[in-house]
Design a protein around this motif. Structure first.
Motif: not given
Lengths: 134, 134
Positions: A1-21, A72-79
């Motif tokens: 298996m050949k991984l090329k790069h980290i495609e994305h980091i998924g971050i769980a947030v409560k309010d996406i508009n606040e986090s976008i800011k 369960k864990k609060g906001e933070g990195v999900h995957h």
């Protein structure tokens, strides 16, 4: 298996508009897409930095996976998602090696990618995703 | 402030040798360095993928930050580190914008980088780090 790069980091947030800011006004990144993925019960926002994206995830349903994660864990990195060549054969190899797959075969994720998740019980606590752009 | 790329993703693990096996034998990455950072009470292992590193972190002391993190949240992503140009001025800008800094000025981290952490209460739950190679 050949991984090329980290495609994305998924971050769980409560309010996406606040986090976008935060990512725009404080870190100076630019949100280039907002997309709802009904299947996953999430609204997503994307930023690009080098060859990796940041994907913010707000739950559209408290019973969805992101809603439960935040409860369960609060906001933070999900995957962490890895770009891979040949996602079907990669999944077969992983299963052969005893890795527990959440998705036995790829399905469509955000941005039209073929995606599949590996179970965090098999990956030392990090929910991990494989992605391929076909 | 100009972020260049995601320098690394810090992952808290219980047993670094077991986790190294996962990243090497299952994901096919290569651990290129193991380093103890006494100041942070951690043993670290590094992998490179594209322009981003994966930094595994095992606590060398249950009272250290990684030990406490695992006790509270379990194994998983602990922080995201951004490569920045001009870390001192970046910290000044962030403080002006009301971001709570864990490190008021840069200190030495793993691999000889100048690093500084931002408080997760100011960053929507993601412990965030700035790094600069001088």
């Amino acid at each position: 298996m050949k991984l090329k790069h980290i495609e994305h980091i998924g971050i769980a947030v409560k309010d996406i508009n606040e986090s976008i800011k935060f990512y725009e006004d404080i870190l100076g990144l630019k949100c280039y897409a907002i997309e709802e993925v009904a299947d996953q019960k999430v609204k997503t926002a994307f930023f690009k930095l080098g060859d990796t994206k940041i994907e913010l995830l707000e739950s559209t349903d408290p019973e969805g996976p992101i809603g439960k994660f935040i409860e369960k864990k609060g906001e933070g990195v999900h995957h962490i998602a890895y770009a891979v060549e040949g996602i079907e054969s990669a999944l077969a190899v992983l299963e052969d090696k005893g890795i527990r797959l959440i998705d036995q075969k790829p399905r469509k994720g955000a941005e039209g990618l073929d995606i599949a998740f590996l179970h965090p019980k098999s990956t030392h606590g990090v929910l991990s995703e494989l992605c391929e752009k076909k």
